[in-house]
Design an enzyme around this catalytic site. Structure first.
Site, PDB file in Angstrom:
ATOM      1  CG  ASN A   1       8.777   3.492  12.109  1.00 39.37           C
ATOM      2  OD1 ASN A   1       8.534   2.806  11.099  1.00 39.37           O
ATOM      3  ND2 ASN A   1       8.485   3.083  13.344  1.00 39.37           N
ATOM      4  CE  LYS A   2       2.102   4.569  10.759  1.00 33.95           C
ATOM      5  NZ  LYS A   2       1.324   5.434  10.017  1.00 33.95           N
TER       6      LYS A   2
ATOM      7  CG  ASP B   1       7.370   4.192   6.820  1.00 35.10           C
ATOM      8  OD1 ASP B   1       7.156   4.109   8.151  1.00 35.10           O
ATOM      9  OD2 ASP B   1       6.778   3.575   6.000  1.00 35.10           O
TER      10      ASP B   1
ATOM     11  NE  ARG C   1       0.740  -1.414   7.868  1.00 34.10           N
ATOM     12  CZ  ARG C   1       1.677  -2.019   8.546  1.00 34.10           C
ATOM     13  NH1 ARG C   1       1.585  -3.371   8.217  1.00 34.10           N
ATOM     14  NH2 ARG C   1       2.586  -1.278   9.231  1.00 34.10           N
ATOM     15  N   GLY C   2       3.210  -0.587   5.262  1.00 27.57           N
ATOM     16  CA  GLY C   2       4.398  -0.750   5.718  1.00 27.57           C
ATOM     17  C   GLY C   2       5.508  -0.836   4.600  1.00 27.57           C
ATOM     18  CB  ALA C   3       8.506   0.944   3.969  1.00 26.71           C
TER      19      ALA C   3
ATOM     20  NE  ARG D   1       0.574   5.443   3.185  1.00 30.90           N
ATOM     21  CZ  ARG D   1       0.584   4.746   4.430  1.00 30.90           C
ATOM     22  NH1 ARG D   1       0.801   3.388   4.091  1.00 30.90           N
ATOM     23  NH2 ARG D   1       0.920   5.419   5.419  1.00 30.90           N
TER      24      ARG D   1
HETATM   25  O1  MRU Z   1       1.430   3.742   7.816  1.00 27.53           O
HETATM   26  P1  MRU Z   1       1.985   2.485   7.723  1.00 27.53           P
HETATM   27  O2  MRU Z   1       1.196   1.443   8.433  1.00 27.53           O
HETATM   28  O3  MRU Z   1       2.175   1.954   6.375  1.00 27.53           O
HETATM   29  O4  MRU Z   1       3.397   2.678   8.601  1.00 27.53           O
HETATM   30  C1  MRU Z   1       4.320   1.746   8.604  1.00 27.53           C
HETATM   31  C2  MRU Z   1       5.572   1.961   9.506  1.00 27.53           C
HETATM   32  O5  MRU Z   1       5.639   3.029   9.924  1.00 27.53           O
HETATM   33  C3  MRU Z   1       6.400   0.763   9.612  1.00 27.53           C
HETATM   34  O6  MRU Z   1       7.013   0.835  10.906  1.00 27.53           O
HETATM   35  C4  MRU Z   1       7.389   0.921   8.478  1.00 27.53           C
HETATM   36  O7  MRU Z   1       6.858   0.988   7.355  1.00 27.53           O
HETATM   37  C5  MRU Z   1       8.579  -0.344   8.478  1.00 27.53           C
HETATM   38  S1  MRU Z   1       7.603  -1.578   8.015  1.00 27.53           S
HETATM   39  C6  MRU Z   1       8.775  -3.044   7.692  1.00 27.53           C
END
Ligand code: MRU
Length: 349
Positions: free
Chosen positions: A246-247, A236, A47-49, A88
């Site tokens: 973002n999250k 994201d 996970r993470g963009a 996603r």
């Molecule tokens: O649902 P996730 O864990 O994929 O969400 C990730 C985030 O919100 C991160 O902050 C974002 O992707 C930046 S990662 C460098």
């Protein structure tokens, strides 16, 4: 940390450190085809963009093994790529990577699937390596904004694990430390998937970086007590006007930061800025399974039959709340519609 995403040439599969079970165990998950890659993305093995983008690039290569080379392979491949791109909805890096691979295919003329497999694998490996360099550049730009002695709050995990390595927001923290500035980190726990408590704490502690975990609902108190000097988060998707998804919980942190005069920064590579999305209101927000909220581990914590919300992201208005968007090309400042237009125009020049 760079071996959490690895392409195994001998076995022809993508090997991912399983982020669902960190920090308890370090186990690896094999993606061997489109279905297992989509499963890994959707269940958040990875996970993470930016990490999602790199995974999708390797996923395109894996999809090729499934389409054969008989008549109609192009249509079968196109369908697989569409499935992958839809795994996603919020992190634009997923579509960005699939579009990039598709453009490479279209530019390659009359290729066979075998030849395309070589072209795509080589490009996926390049994207993988480039992402680390991009994060390091962001780290240098953002690190210079942090002061010696600052405590930096971050939300979710925007670190090595969320990228190919180094990190976006955590790359800024690493950049500050490389400049000799002694900074501390507060990692918001980030309910319900606990990316902060589990992943940010894991990777910073592993690297000997001073980190303390706080409940998400402690943000107001910590800022009121003057215990936070900076906030740095990832994103994201950043819309063309600078609004940043973002999250879930990030927007609340930004509002609190404004209330207490704490600078709030977003660290995001240009691949996360989507100029086809005009404003934050146009960013699709992922709505995930209620089970992530209802259960903590195997224990049910809400009464049977009570509905829950599990929106995975929120949007922070750029011009109103974001002090700067830290990119690999430098720090963008409001008004973001203009600074975003400028940074892409310079790239094209
Ligand atoms: O649902 P996730 O864990 O994929 O969400 C990730 C985030 O919100 C991160 O902050 C974002 O992707 C930046 S990662 C460098």
């Amino acid at each position: 940390m760079t071996d959490h995403i690895r392409y195994d040439d001998a076995r022809g599969c993508l090997v991912l450190l399983d982020q669902r079970i960190l920090p308890t165990r370090e186990e690896y998950f094999d993606c061997t085809d489109t279905a297992s890659t989509i499963y890994a993305l959707q269940t958040m093995v990875v996970r993470g963009a930016p990490a999602i983008g790199v995974t999708a690039a390797y996923g395109c290569r894996l999809a090729l093994d499934e389409v054969g080379d008989g008549p109609g392979w192009q249509e079968r491949l196109q369908a697989k790529l569409a499935e992958l791109a839809a795994a996603r909805p919020t992190a634009v890096n997923l579509k960005w990577a699939v579009d990039l691979m598709t453009a490479l295919w279209k530019d390659s003329g009359e290729v066979t699937p075998a030849r395309l497999a070589d072209i795509w694998l080589a490009r996926a490996k390049e994207l993988h390596a480039e992402d680390i360099e991009i994060n390091k550049a962001m780290g240098r730009h953002g690190g210079a904004l942090m002061r010696d002695g600052d405590t930096i709050m971050t939300h979710c995990n925007a670190g090595a694990l969320a990228t190919a390595g180094w990190g976006t927001a955590l790359g800024v923290i690493r950049g500050a430390l490389e400049l000799g500035r002694k900074v501390r980190v507060i990692a918001n726990e980030t309910r319900p998937f606990l990316q902060g408590a589990r992943l940010t704490a894991y990777e910073l502690a592993k690297d000997g970086i001073d980190v303390t975990v706080a409940c998400d609902n402690a943000v107001g108190l910590l800022m009121q007590r003057g215990m936070v000097q900076q906030v740095v988060v990832g994103a994201d998707r950043v819309a063309a006007n600078g609004d940043a998804a973002n999250k879930i919980g990030t927007f609340t942190v930004a509002v609190m930061a404004k209330r207490f005069g704490v600078p709030f920064y977003v660290a995001a590579p240009l691949s996360t800025i989507d100029r086809n999305t005009p404003t934050g209101a146009d960013i699709p927000i992922e709505d995930r399974t209620p089970d992530e909220v209802v259960f903590v581990g195997a224990t049910r914590i809400t009464p049977e039959g009570v509905p829950v919300y599990n929106f995975a992201f929120d949007v922070t208005p750029g011009d109103e709340l974001i002090a700067g968007i830290i990119t690999e090309k430098g720090v963008l400042r409001p008004p973001y519609a203009a600074s975003i237009r400028r940074v892409f125009a310079e790239g094209a020049a």
